[in-house]
Motif scaffolding. Sequence first.
Motif, PDB file in Angstrom:
ATOM      1  N   PHE A  12      -6.088 -20.611 -11.825  1.00 32.45           N
ATOM      2  CA  PHE A  12      -5.773 -20.632 -10.851  1.00 32.45           C
ATOM      3  C   PHE A  12      -5.081 -21.761 -10.500  1.00 32.45           C
ATOM      4  N   LEU A  13      -5.685 -23.236 -11.102  1.00 35.11           N
ATOM      5  CA  LEU A  13      -5.311 -24.357 -11.285  1.00 35.11           C
ATOM      6  C   LEU A  13      -3.604 -24.198 -11.900  1.00 35.11           C
ATOM      7  N   GLY A  14      -3.819 -23.811 -13.081  1.00 34.11           N
ATOM      8  CA  GLY A  14      -2.147 -23.117 -13.858  1.00 34.11           C
ATOM      9  C   GLY A  14      -1.124 -22.388 -13.030  1.00 34.11           C
ATOM     10  N   ILE A  15      -1.528 -21.685 -12.332  1.00 34.89           N
ATOM     11  CA  ILE A  15      -0.553 -20.646 -11.228  1.00 34.89           C
ATOM     12  C   ILE A  15      -0.332 -21.143 -10.090  1.00 34.89           C
ATOM     13  N   GLY A  16      -1.176 -22.061  -9.282  1.00 35.61           N
ATOM     14  CA  GLY A  16      -0.727 -23.243  -8.313  1.00 35.61           C
ATOM     15  C   GLY A  16       0.165 -24.094  -9.238  1.00 35.61           C
ATOM     16  N   LEU A  17      -0.333 -24.767  -9.912  1.00 40.19           N
ATOM     17  CA  LEU A  17       1.063 -25.741 -10.146  1.00 40.19           C
ATOM     18  C   LEU A  17       2.209 -25.224 -11.029  1.00 40.19           C
ATOM     19  N   ALA A  18       2.315 -24.093 -11.833  1.00 39.69           N
ATOM     20  CA  ALA A  18       3.361 -22.926 -11.627  1.00 39.69           C
ATOM     21  C   ALA A  18       4.187 -23.049 -10.770  1.00 39.69           C
ATOM     22  N   ALA A  19       3.236 -22.647  -9.482  1.00 36.40           N
ATOM     23  CA  ALA A  19       4.716 -22.198  -8.241  1.00 36.40           C
ATOM     24  C   ALA A  19       5.031 -23.355  -7.713  1.00 36.40           C
ATOM     25  N   ALA A  20       3.718 -24.482  -7.703  1.00 36.22           N
ATOM     26  CA  ALA A  20       4.885 -25.810  -7.456  1.00 36.22           C
ATOM     27  C   ALA A  20       6.002 -25.916  -8.067  1.00 36.22           C
ATOM     28  N   VAL A  21       6.227 -25.851  -9.656  1.00 34.55           N
ATOM     29  CA  VAL A  21       6.994 -26.312  -9.846  1.00 34.55           C
ATOM     30  C   VAL A  21       8.378 -25.368  -9.690  1.00 34.55           C
ATOM     31  N   GLY A  22       8.129 -24.150  -9.051  1.00 32.54           N
ATOM     32  CA  GLY A  22       9.254 -23.631  -8.708  1.00 32.54           C
ATOM     33  C   GLY A  22       9.738 -23.972  -7.248  1.00 32.54           C
ATOM     34  N   PHE A  23       9.432 -24.919  -6.858  1.00 33.69           N
ATOM     35  CA  PHE A  23       9.483 -25.815  -5.820  1.00 33.69           C
ATOM     36  C   PHE A  23      10.171 -26.812  -6.207  1.00 33.69           C
ATOM     37  N   ARG A  24       9.680 -27.748  -6.925  1.00 31.57           N
ATOM     38  CA  ARG A  24       9.721 -29.377  -7.424  1.00 31.57           C
ATOM     39  C   ARG A  24       9.962 -28.926  -9.102  1.00 31.57           C
ATOM     40  N   VAL A  25      10.603 -29.438 -10.346  1.00 30.61           N
ATOM     41  CA  VAL A  25      10.425 -29.073 -11.497  1.00 30.61           C
ATOM     42  C   VAL A  25       8.987 -30.448 -11.542  1.00 30.61           C
ATOM     43  N   PHE A  26       9.248 -31.732 -11.630  1.00 32.31           N
ATOM     44  CA  PHE A  26       8.521 -32.605 -11.857  1.00 32.31           C
ATOM     45  C   PHE A  26       7.683 -33.201 -11.139  1.00 32.31           C
ATOM     46  N   LEU A  27       7.751 -32.674 -10.057  1.00 35.44           N
ATOM     47  CA  LEU A  27       6.938 -33.078  -9.468  1.00 35.44           C
ATOM     48  C   LEU A  27       5.411 -32.604  -9.472  1.00 35.44           C
ATOM     49  N   PRO A  28       4.924 -31.510 -10.200  1.00 34.06           N
ATOM     50  CA  PRO A  28       3.751 -30.947 -10.351  1.00 34.06           C
ATOM     51  C   PRO A  28       3.637 -31.320 -11.538  1.00 34.06           C
ATOM     52  N   LEU A  29       4.783 -31.658 -12.598  1.00 33.52           N
ATOM     53  CA  LEU A  29       4.017 -32.445 -13.466  1.00 33.52           C
ATOM     54  C   LEU A  29       2.759 -33.259 -13.830  1.00 33.52           C
ATOM     55  N   LEU A  30       4.307 -34.528 -12.514  1.00 33.91           N
ATOM     56  CA  LEU A  30       3.120 -35.594 -12.195  1.00 33.91           C
ATOM     57  C   LEU A  30       2.309 -35.675 -11.154  1.00 33.91           C
ATOM     58  N   VAL A  31       1.854 -35.075 -10.506  1.00 35.72           N
ATOM     59  CA  VAL A  31       0.710 -34.842  -9.597  1.00 35.72           C
ATOM     60  C   VAL A  31      -0.369 -34.670 -11.409  1.00 35.72           C
ATOM     61  N   LEU A  32      -0.197 -33.633 -12.062  1.00 34.93           N
ATOM     62  CA  LEU A  32      -1.478 -33.166 -13.454  1.00 34.93           C
ATOM     63  C   LEU A  32      -1.408 -33.896 -14.398  1.00 34.93           C
ATOM     64  N   SER A  33      -0.412 -35.258 -14.061  1.00 31.99           N
ATOM     65  CA  SER A  33      -0.220 -36.415 -15.024  1.00 31.99           C
ATOM     66  C   SER A  33      -1.530 -36.760 -15.056  1.00 31.99           C
ATOM     67  N   LEU A  34      -0.932 -37.724 -13.200  1.00 24.79           N
ATOM     68  CA  LEU A  34      -2.208 -38.490 -12.376  1.00 24.79           C
ATOM     69  C   LEU A  34      -3.206 -38.050 -12.498  1.00 24.79           C
ATOM     70  N   ALA A  35      -3.739 -36.421 -12.379  1.00 29.04           N
ATOM     71  CA  ALA A  35      -5.134 -35.946 -12.023  1.00 29.04           C
ATOM     72  C   ALA A  35      -5.691 -36.097 -13.864  1.00 29.04           C
ATOM     73  N   GLY A  36      -4.212 -36.163 -14.960  1.00 28.77           N
ATOM     74  CA  GLY A  36      -5.354 -36.174 -15.975  1.00 28.77           C
ATOM     75  C   GLY A  36      -5.861 -37.761 -16.372  1.00 28.77           C
ATOM     76  N   TYR A  37      -5.060 -39.041 -15.873  1.00 25.82           N
ATOM     77  CA  TYR A  37      -4.704 -39.967 -15.910  1.00 25.82           C
ATOM     78  C   TYR A  37      -6.169 -40.707 -15.473  1.00 25.82           C
ATOM     79  N   PHE A  38      -6.257 -39.724 -14.267  1.00 23.16           N
ATOM     80  CA  PHE A  38      -7.471 -40.720 -13.468  1.00 23.16           C
ATOM     81  C   PHE A  38      -8.870 -39.970 -13.688  1.00 23.16           C
TER      82      PHE A  38
END
Length: 193
Positions: A12-38
């Motif tokens: 579900f997390l992956g599909i939700g982030l993939a949908a977000a990528v459909g609107f902006r490519v790098f923003l969801p990757l940044l959110v994922l990166s921040l969530a992983g970083y913290f």
Amino acid sequence: MMDSVDILFSVFLGIGLAAAVGFRVFLPLLVLSLAGYFDYIPLNENWMWAGSLTAVITLSVATLVEIFGYYIPWVDNVLDTIAVPLAAVAGTAVMMATVSDLSPLVTWSLAIIAGGGTAAAIKGNTSAIRLTSSATTGGLANPVVATAETGTSVLMSLVSIILAPLAFMLVLFIFYLMYKFYKKLRKKNTPRV
């Protein structure tokens, strides 16, 4: 070893982030990166680099460039041309980063079909909306479209990280809206006898 509920949440997390990528490519990757970083969410062991400070900084710069690029007339249409295939790759990547403890065949299948397919389908539709906006308003309405896309990407990214099942339901709702729009469009363009 993850149990089936954890696996379902990661999908579900992956599909939700993939949908977000459909609107902006790098923003969801940044959110994922921040969530992983913290350490808010666990990343697949092969994607631990995405939670590094270097990845956070790099994705922050890429996100800002992408967001502001969509506010420059006609550059936004060029970005859409590049972003459609990039969204498919990024959608696949976010799914790969979030899903673990499955066989490689299942993981790659989910990543390509659910992740890449979701991102590409949504990006293709947002590109069509921008192209229509450019053609009908000379690009004057494109900043409104860009703001709506960025806002939707932020919302989808955050909901995906915080409440993945809700993000999945939002993705289903987005696809339902796309279906209704194309059904209405087809009905409108069908010649009457």
